[in-house]
Design a protein around this motif. Structure first.
Motif, mmCIF file in Angstrom:
data_model
loop_
_atom_site.group_PDB
_atom_site.id
_atom_site.type_symbol
_atom_site.label_atom_id
_atom_site.label_comp_id
_atom_site.label_asym_id
_atom_site.label_seq_id
_atom_site.Cartn_x
_atom_site.Cartn_y
_atom_site.Cartn_z
ATOM 1 N N LEU A 21 0.837 -1.208 0.000
ATOM 2 C CA LEU A 21 0.000 0.000 0.000
ATOM 3 C C LEU A 21 0.873 1.261 0.000
ATOM 4 C CD1 LEU A 21 -2.703 1.559 0.438
ATOM 5 C CD2 LEU A 21 -2.391 1.200 2.892
ATOM 6 N N GLN A 22 1.884 1.262 0.862
ATOM 7 C CA GLN A 22 2.726 2.453 0.997
ATOM 8 C C GLN A 22 3.590 2.673 -0.240
ATOM 9 O OE1 GLN A 22 0.995 3.592 3.602
ATOM 10 N NE2 GLN A 22 2.883 4.303 4.522
ATOM 11 N N LEU A 23 4.109 1.585 -0.804
ATOM 12 C CA LEU A 23 4.952 1.723 -2.005
ATOM 13 C C LEU A 23 4.121 2.248 -3.170
ATOM 14 C CD1 LEU A 23 6.944 -1.638 -1.721
ATOM 15 C CD2 LEU A 23 7.897 0.671 -1.427
ATOM 16 N N LEU A 24 2.915 1.696 -3.319
ATOM 17 C CA LEU A 24 2.041 2.129 -4.417
ATOM 18 C C LEU A 24 1.710 3.610 -4.275
ATOM 19 C CD1 LEU A 24 -0.244 -1.022 -4.401
ATOM 20 C CD2 LEU A 24 1.165 -0.317 -6.332
ATOM 21 N N ARG A 25 1.448 4.020 -3.028
ATOM 22 C CA ARG A 25 1.161 5.443 -2.771
ATOM 23 C C ARG A 25 2.313 6.338 -3.197
ATOM 24 N NH1 ARG A 25 -1.707 5.011 2.701
ATOM 25 N NH2 ARG A 25 -3.838 5.082 1.951
ATOM 26 N N ALA A 26 3.548 5.798 -3.038
ATOM 27 C CA ALA A 26 4.727 6.587 -3.420
ATOM 28 C C ALA A 26 4.987 6.489 -4.919
ATOM 29 C CB ALA A 26 5.934 6.100 -2.631
ATOM 30 N N GLY A 27 4.088 5.818 -5.657
ATOM 31 C CA GLY A 27 4.222 5.739 -7.119
ATOM 32 C C GLY A 27 5.140 4.620 -7.581
ATOM 33 N N ILE A 28 5.443 3.673 -6.693
ATOM 34 C CA ILE A 28 6.380 2.590 -7.047
ATOM 35 C C ILE A 28 5.601 1.361 -7.536
ATOM 36 C CG2 ILE A 28 8.084 0.984 -6.066
ATOM 37 C CD1 ILE A 28 8.918 3.315 -4.159
ATOM 38 N N ASP A 29 6.006 0.846 -8.715
ATOM 39 C CA ASP A 29 5.320 -0.329 -9.275
ATOM 40 C C ASP A 29 5.614 -1.547 -8.398
ATOM 41 O OD1 ASP A 29 4.534 1.357 -11.214
ATOM 42 O OD2 ASP A 29 5.961 0.647 -12.732
ATOM 43 N N THR A 30 4.549 -2.255 -8.035
ATOM 44 C CA THR A 30 4.688 -3.313 -7.027
ATOM 45 C C THR A 30 3.956 -4.585 -7.454
ATOM 46 O OG1 THR A 30 4.745 -1.587 -5.324
ATOM 47 C CG2 THR A 30 4.302 -3.817 -4.568
ATOM 48 N N THR A 31 4.658 -5.712 -7.325
ATOM 49 C CA THR A 31 4.034 -7.020 -7.553
ATOM 50 C C THR A 31 3.937 -7.704 -6.194
ATOM 51 O OG1 THR A 31 5.070 -7.186 -9.720
ATOM 52 C CG2 THR A 31 4.345 -9.259 -8.729
ATOM 53 N N VAL A 32 2.768 -8.285 -5.897
ATOM 54 C CA VAL A 32 2.622 -9.048 -4.647
ATOM 55 C C VAL A 32 2.300 -10.490 -5.029
ATOM 56 C CG1 VAL A 32 1.374 -9.294 -2.451
ATOM 57 C CG2 VAL A 32 1.672 -7.017 -3.457
ATOM 58 N N VAL A 33 3.054 -11.457 -4.459
ATOM 59 C CA VAL A 33 2.661 -12.859 -4.647
ATOM 60 C C VAL A 33 2.271 -13.438 -3.297
ATOM 61 C CG1 VAL A 33 3.944 -13.339 -6.766
ATOM 62 C CG2 VAL A 33 5.105 -13.652 -4.583
ATOM 63 N N GLU A 34 1.085 -14.024 -3.252
ATOM 64 C CA GLU A 34 0.571 -14.639 -2.012
ATOM 65 C C GLU A 34 0.332 -16.121 -2.317
ATOM 66 O OE1 GLU A 34 -0.224 -14.276 1.340
ATOM 67 O OE2 GLU A 34 -1.075 -16.286 1.111
ATOM 68 N N ARG A 35 0.897 -16.963 -1.488
ATOM 69 C CA ARG A 35 0.841 -18.404 -1.739
ATOM 70 C C ARG A 35 -0.590 -18.965 -1.669
ATOM 71 N NH1 ARG A 35 5.229 -22.508 -0.978
ATOM 72 N NH2 ARG A 35 4.097 -24.412 -1.315
ATOM 73 N N GLU A 108 -9.760 -9.070 9.435
ATOM 74 C CA GLU A 108 -10.474 -7.820 9.127
ATOM 75 C C GLU A 108 -9.479 -6.716 8.798
ATOM 76 O OE1 GLU A 108 -14.164 -7.243 9.456
ATOM 77 O OE2 GLU A 108 -13.815 -9.327 8.943
ATOM 78 N N LEU A 109 -8.373 -6.667 9.554
ATOM 79 C CA LEU A 109 -7.348 -5.648 9.280
ATOM 80 C C LEU A 109 -6.749 -5.879 7.886
ATOM 81 C CD1 LEU A 109 -5.578 -3.268 10.133
ATOM 82 C CD2 LEU A 109 -4.038 -4.865 11.261
ATOM 83 N N ASN A 110 -6.557 -7.150 7.564
ATOM 84 C CA ASN A 110 -6.032 -7.467 6.231
ATOM 85 C C ASN A 110 -6.992 -6.956 5.158
ATOM 86 O OD1 ASN A 110 -3.873 -8.561 4.832
ATOM 87 N ND2 ASN A 110 -4.935 -10.505 4.479
ATOM 88 N N GLN A 111 -8.302 -7.110 5.424
ATOM 89 C CA GLN A 111 -9.299 -6.644 4.446
ATOM 90 C C GLN A 111 -9.282 -5.119 4.342
ATOM 91 O OE1 GLN A 111 -10.844 -8.877 2.400
ATOM 92 N NE2 GLN A 111 -11.276 -6.963 1.305
ATOM 93 N N VAL A 112 -9.072 -4.433 5.471
ATOM 94 C CA VAL A 112 -8.988 -2.957 5.436
ATOM 95 C C VAL A 112 -7.824 -2.559 4.509
ATOM 96 C CG1 VAL A 112 -8.475 -0.877 6.795
ATOM 97 C CG2 VAL A 112 -9.996 -2.627 7.740
ATOM 98 N N LEU A 113 -6.692 -3.256 4.634
ATOM 99 C CA LEU A 113 -5.526 -2.936 3.787
ATOM 100 C C LEU A 113 -5.852 -3.205 2.314
ATOM 101 C CD1 LEU A 113 -2.734 -4.464 6.052
ATOM 102 C CD2 LEU A 113 -2.838 -2.073 5.335
ATOM 103 N N LEU A 114 -6.498 -4.344 2.044
ATOM 104 C CA LEU A 114 -6.823 -4.683 0.643
ATOM 105 C C LEU A 114 -7.814 -3.670 0.059
ATOM 106 C CD1 LEU A 114 -7.053 -8.572 0.985
ATOM 107 C CD2 LEU A 114 -5.312 -7.305 -0.283
ATOM 108 N N ASP A 115 -8.782 -3.219 0.866
ATOM 109 C CA ASP A 115 -9.757 -2.219 0.393
ATOM 110 C C ASP A 115 -9.044 -0.917 0.070
ATOM 111 O OD1 ASP A 115 -11.727 -4.052 0.832
ATOM 112 O OD2 ASP A 115 -12.502 -3.124 2.676
ATOM 113 N N GLU A 116 -8.096 -0.563 0.936
ATOM 114 C CA GLU A 116 -7.344 0.685 0.746
ATOM 115 C C GLU A 116 -6.534 0.600 -0.561
ATOM 116 O OE1 GLU A 116 -6.950 4.314 2.066
ATOM 117 O OE2 GLU A 116 -8.243 2.970 3.197
ATOM 118 N N ILE A 117 -5.917 -0.569 -0.799
ATOM 119 C CA ILE A 117 -5.136 -0.761 -2.039
ATOM 120 C C ILE A 117 -6.064 -0.647 -3.247
ATOM 121 C CG2 ILE A 117 -3.884 -2.521 -3.403
ATOM 122 C CD1 ILE A 117 -2.577 -3.452 -0.750
ATOM 123 N N ALA A 118 -7.239 -1.286 -3.138
ATOM 124 C CA ALA A 118 -8.182 -1.275 -4.282
ATOM 125 C C ALA A 118 -8.656 0.140 -4.585
ATOM 126 C CB ALA A 118 -9.370 -2.183 -3.967
ATOM 127 N N GLY A 119 -8.684 1.007 -3.558
ATOM 128 C CA GLY A 119 -9.203 2.366 -3.761
ATOM 129 C C GLY A 119 -8.134 3.396 -4.091
#
Ligand SMILES: Cc1cc2nc3c(=O)[nH]c(=O)nc-3n(C[C@H](O)[C@H](O)[C@H](O)COP(=O)(O)OP(=O)(O)OC[C@H]3O[C@@H](n4cnc5c(N)ncnc54)[C@H](O)[C@@H]3O)c2cc1C
Length: 413
Positions: A21-35, A108-119
């Motif tokens: 979330l923070q990297l994207l906010r700073a304009g940095i291209d980010t790939t996330v892999v989740e197992r 729930e906190l994880n979902q808050v972070l994902l919602d923030e990323i999506a927005g």
């Protein structure tokens, strides 16, 4: 380097999503892999206090957290006969104590972070989020890191962040075997959701804590009173055969708790049907250095303090804030960014990791007599505001609250 940097984050837990979330906010291209094939639900309530609460505010997470937060009133200790004994209300230690003023379930906190990323707005960095994916091979030189994924895909990055938890596979590939860094602290812990058993003898909003010889059982109310989170910790020697074997894990819990009272029989009956059974070692991660070349570790993978500290999620989000902030500040000098991140976070980690093995021992008296003494000690702690024990706890909690946070305007909301 003149082009913008590309970051790979391994692990979409709290640490991974917070740093993304923070990297994207700073304009940095980010790939996330989740197992895992989808966001992983579940987990105990996590406390946001002191610096982690400040970070959540700066990350703009508080409106989402407020919507999903738990309303816990405190802890009540249950004795052998199922009666409530000492109470530890949430207001104790100014809302920054064992039950913090802001508590939210991990999922729930994880979902808050994902919602923030999506927005995130369009001018943010570009995001490539892949579930069911992980790094198979990694190879770095002075210029770049090449990653080959389980799906067969391959790509190059400037930075790889290992946020893949206590049993990090990335740490193993880059830094060395698990045994070098992970220290078993003498207990296992399990968490799972069950229908709230009748007869808990605990009023709405209170967490019931029932110590028995060698184990502790807690029942934490969900926002929906129909369900509760059972939290079971048990002190035994390490058994590597338990890793990844759900049947053996549940068998162990059954063996350790059969024959005890309160609502234990209901918890054991409901355990096999729990939708979110989670079980792991109470362990600490100690790495002499958190980065190697272009790979840097974060969250439990770098510095797990164990669930006993109640600070795993706090360290994950504070670390994510510092790491993203430093990368955004000096993207052309990554060694400096990683060193600053470590310099800033390590003192807090050292404070939090101190004395955890003693805590594990104190929380799991081995005999009935030990359990009775524990009840007396807690009652004394609660009834004497000026006791030396209470003064010591207040000082320890205060230490975390004082942690100074740098400002990173580029990554803040
Ligand atoms: C489902 C779940 C429930 C939890 N419940 C509790 C709890 O109740 N109490 C408690 O104290 N702590 C719990 N934890 C641990 C707690 O979340 C962490 O201590 C803390 O939040 C730090 O988070 P983290 O992101 O560093 O690690 P984690 O939360 O462990 O997240 C790591 C993530 O990486 C993913 N992953 C693992 N291996 C790979 C790989 N090779 N490649 C890509 N991704 C990978 C995992 O699926 C996970 O999503 C839980 C963790 C999980 C995943």
């Amino acid at each position: 380097m003149s082009r913008p940097i590309r970051v790979l984050v391994c692990g979409g837990g709290i640490a991974g999503n917070a740093v993304a979330l923070q990297l994207l906010r700073a304009g940095i291209d980010t790939t996330v892999v989740e197992r895992a094939p989808a966001p992983r639900p579940g987990g105990q309530a996590v406390d946001l206090r002191g610096p982690s609460r400040k970070v959540a505010e700066r990350m703009g997470l508080m409106p989402g957290i407020r919507k999903r937060q738990l309303h816990e009133r405190g802890m009540v200790f249950i004795d052998e006969r199922g009666r409530g004994r000492a109470r530890m209300p949430a207001e104790m230690f100014g809302g920054e104590g064992f039950v913090a003023e802001i508590e939210i379930a991990r999922g729930e906190l994880n979902q808050v972070l994902l919602d923030e990323i999506a927005g995130l707005p369009a001018e943010s960095g570009s995001l490539d989020y892949r579930y069911g994916e992980w790094v198979e091979d990694i190879d770095q030189d002075a210029e770049t890191v090449k990653a080959r994924f389980a799906s067969g895909a391959a790509a190059e990055f400037d930075v790889v962040i290992g946020a893949d938890g206590l049993n990090s596979a990335l740490r193993e590939k880059v830094f060395g075997p698990r045994e070098q860094f992970v220290e078993y602290l003498g207990a296992y812990i399990g968490f799972f959701t069950i229908p709230t058993p009748p007869g808990t003898n605990v009023e709405t909003g209170w967490v019931g804590v029932y110590p028995v010889p060698g184990s502790t059982v807690a029942l934490r109310p969900d926002p929906d009173p129909a369900t509760s989170m059972a939290i079971i910790s048990t002190r035994i020697p390490a058994d590597p055969a338990l890793r990844g074997d759900l049947e053996a894990q549940q068998r162990l819990i059954r063996e350790r708790l059969t024959g005890y009272g309160w609502v234990i029989p209901d918890i054991l009956d409901a355990m096999p049907d729990a939708p979110d059974f989670y079980f792991d070692e109470v362990a600490r991660v100690r790495m002499p250095h958190w980065s190697k070349g272009r790979v840097v570790m974060l969250g439990d993978a770098a510095c797990c303090g164990s669930p006993m500290t109640g600070m795993g999620t706090a360290l994950a989000i504070i670390g994510a804030y510092l790491l993203a902030g430093e990368i955004a500040t000096t993207p052309t000098d990554l060694p400096r960014a990683f060193d600053r991140y470590e310099e800033l976070l390590r003192p807090l980690v050292t404070t939090i990791q101190k004395g955890t093995e003693t805590q594990v021992r104190l929380r799991h008296p081995e005999t009935r007599r030990g359990v009775a003494i524990m009840h007396i000690l807690i009652e004394t702690l609660m009834s004497r505001p000026l006791s030396p024990l209470r003064a010591l706890l207040t000082r320890l909690i205060g230490k975390q609250a004082e942690y100074p946070l740098p400002d990173y305007p580029a990554v803040e909301n």
